[in-house]
Design an enzyme around this catalytic site. Structure first.
Site, mmCIF file in Angstrom:
data_model
loop_
_atom_site.group_PDB
_atom_site.id
_atom_site.type_symbol
_atom_site.label_atom_id
_atom_site.label_comp_id
_atom_site.label_asym_id
_atom_site.label_seq_id
_atom_site.Cartn_x
_atom_site.Cartn_y
_atom_site.Cartn_z
ATOM 1 N N ARG A 53 0.814 -1.237 0.000
ATOM 2 C CA ARG A 53 0.000 0.000 0.000
ATOM 3 C C ARG A 53 0.838 1.273 0.000
ATOM 4 O O ARG A 53 0.516 2.210 -0.726
ATOM 5 C CB ARG A 53 -1.015 -0.019 1.154
ATOM 6 N N TYR A 105 -12.149 20.899 -15.040
ATOM 7 C CA TYR A 105 -12.704 19.545 -15.062
ATOM 8 C C TYR A 105 -13.848 19.450 -14.054
ATOM 9 O O TYR A 105 -13.653 19.706 -12.870
ATOM 10 C CB TYR A 105 -11.606 18.511 -14.763
ATOM 11 N N ASP A 178 -3.119 21.340 -13.274
ATOM 12 C CA ASP A 178 -3.600 20.126 -13.934
ATOM 13 C C ASP A 178 -3.178 20.245 -15.401
ATOM 14 O O ASP A 178 -3.735 21.034 -16.162
ATOM 15 C CB ASP A 178 -5.126 20.027 -13.798
ATOM 16 N N LYS A 203 -5.417 9.582 -19.231
ATOM 17 C CA LYS A 203 -5.597 10.208 -20.550
ATOM 18 C C LYS A 203 -4.347 9.989 -21.405
ATOM 19 O O LYS A 203 -4.013 8.865 -21.709
ATOM 20 C CB LYS A 203 -5.938 11.678 -20.375
HETATM 21 C C1 LIG Z 1 -8.465 17.563 -17.046
HETATM 22 C C2 LIG Z 1 -8.814 16.401 -16.168
HETATM 23 N N1 LIG Z 1 -8.361 16.374 -14.903
HETATM 24 C C3 LIG Z 1 -8.652 15.357 -14.067
HETATM 25 C C4 LIG Z 1 -9.458 14.307 -14.467
HETATM 26 C C5 LIG Z 1 -9.776 13.192 -13.504
HETATM 27 O O1 LIG Z 1 -9.020 12.082 -13.819
HETATM 28 P P1 LIG Z 1 -9.463 10.548 -13.524
HETATM 29 O O2 LIG Z 1 -10.687 10.287 -14.341
HETATM 30 O O3 LIG Z 1 -8.256 9.782 -13.934
HETATM 31 O O4 LIG Z 1 -9.757 10.465 -12.056
HETATM 32 C C6 LIG Z 1 -9.948 14.290 -15.773
HETATM 33 C C7 LIG Z 1 -10.824 13.173 -16.223
HETATM 34 O O5 LIG Z 1 -11.537 13.291 -17.192
HETATM 35 C C8 LIG Z 1 -9.625 15.362 -16.640
HETATM 36 O O6 LIG Z 1 -10.090 15.402 -17.893
#
Ligand SMILES: Cc1ncc(COP(=O)(O)O)c(C=O)c1O
Length: 386
Positions: A53, A105, A178, A203
């Site tokens: 973990r 997001y 991000d 992604k």
């Molecule tokens: C720009 C962005 N940040 C964060 C996330 C969240 O990621 P996860 O789906 O891997 O938890 C996403 C998911 O679509 C995203 O597009």
């Protein structure tokens, strides 16, 4: 091999840092699935491994690779992008003030609006494409974190990482970015002054729509990265070793995939700009995009593979166009080798800033003429929906 010049991200990724398994001389590292590791007879854990973990070798290899691409001092991978992002926010502790974009997001915006206050965080949402508005929202002494997402999903607004970083630091706050959609191929936020880079590795990093994963890259090893490590360990947020292996494999082709997606997105954005059924194309690579100049400065070699279009005729026309695609896949998510199309407002719900006539496009790496023919016929409405 001794190197005077630093290796390019493309080379680092292709060779996954050139790691050779010591025992077998394998050029592909083994997957360490063990959840527990034997103690030495004198009661120490000299291997550095005790339990699955907190940490494990396959995860550490993925972290080393992502960290090298981002120029980070320390990197942690997580079971999702959301768990990575939330770890940064949890690490601030109660009483912290956070500034976040009003367009970002949607699931993280939802968490910040609905869950974070109960944990003692106060969050102000601002227009993060307007650096002055962002600076005005800083509360010196109280603001602990500025969160940016650039380009931001799904309207593809661009924020100035360098300018915002300077202002955040002057106010005693850290900057987290991000960078999921920019990828380390086009933007390296740490070099621009960010303290933390977050990825939904689900992604582009993985790139094959078959792993849910996240990453945090820290400019410095210190109190923040150690706190994040503790939170990951205690909340059990680590990525499974098998998925860490798949992530490493995906990253080997990141450079080629990211560039191919971005080239397709640029071409499609140009062609869609002249499509009779399209009222607007949102893509930072277009000269008229409000964030184009900043994007040109901080995105090197491409503007990413994500774009959105607004369809004449409103939500109904947009949903009908999405129903007519045959090659593009009608699905959420982004950053895979296959092209995806999504009526975004349907997933984001009523409080979303996403216009109802918007279709989000994740350009994959297919032949652009095939992608164009399909989206063109879908938008032109020559066939009835199947
Ligand atoms: C720009 C962005 N940040 C964060 C996330 C969240 O990621 P996860 O789906 O891997 O938890 C996403 C998911 O679509 C995203 O597009």
């Amino acid at each position: 091999m001794s190197q005077s010049e630093p290796l390019s991200p493309r080379t680092l990724a292709a060779q996954a840092l050139g790691l050779i398994d010591e025992r077998t001389r394998a050029t592909v590292p083994p997957i360490h699935l063990a959840t527990t590791f034997e103690r030495d007879p004198d009661n120490l854990y000299r291997s550095g491994n005790s339990y699955g973990r907190p940490d494990n070798d396959t995860v550490r290899e993925a972290e080393a690779l992502i960290g090298a691409l981002e120029g980070a001092a320390t990197t942690l991978v997580f079971g999702s992008g959301m768990s990575a992002a939330i770890t940064v926010l949890l690490s601030l502790g109660p009483g912290a003030h956070v500034i976040a974009p009003n367009k970002m997001y949607w699931a993280l915006r939802g968490w910040l609006a609905n869950e974070a206050p109960a944990l003692g965080l106060s969050v102000d949402f601002v227009d993060a494409e307007d650096s002055q508005a962002l600076v005005a929202a800083l509360k010196p002494g109280a603001t602990k974190l500025v969160w940016l997402e650039t380009p931001s999903n799904p309207l593809w607004g661009v924020s100035d990482i360098e300018g915002v970083g300077r202002a955040a630091h002057a106010a005693g706050a850290i900057l987290a970015v991000d960078s999921t959609c920019a990828t380390p191929i086009f933007t390296r936020p740490i070099a621009l002054g960010a303290d933390v880079v977050m990825h939904s590795a689900t992604k582009y990093l993985n790139g094959h729509s078959d792993v849910i994963a996240g990453a945090l890259c820290f400019a410095q090893e210190g109190a923040l990265s150690q706190r994040a490590r503790t939170i990951r360990q205690s909340h059990g947020m680590i990525l499974h070793p098998f998925e860490a292996f798949l992530l490493i494999r995906g990253i080997r082709t990141l450079d080629l995939r990211a560039r191919a997606s971005a080239a397709n997105a640029m071409e499609l954005a140009n062609r869609l700009s002249n499509h009779a059924a399209v009222s607007a194309v949102l893509y930072p690579g277009l000269a008229h995009h409000p964030g184009h100049e900043v994007a040109r400065r901080q995105m090197k070699g491409g503007f990413g593979g994500m774009l959105s279009i607004r369809v004449r005729g409103g939500a109904e026309a947009a949903i009908a166009a999405a129903a007519r695609v045959r090659l593009w896949k009608r699905a959420t998510s982004l950053g895979g080798v296959e092209s995806l199309i999504e009526h975004r407002a349907s997933i984001e719900g009523p409080n979303s800033p996403c216009p109802p006539d918007l279709l989000r496009l994740s350009a994959g790496i297919e032949e652009v003429e095939d992608l164009w023919r399909d989206i063109d016929q879908a938008l032109s409405g020559s066939d009835p929906p199947p």
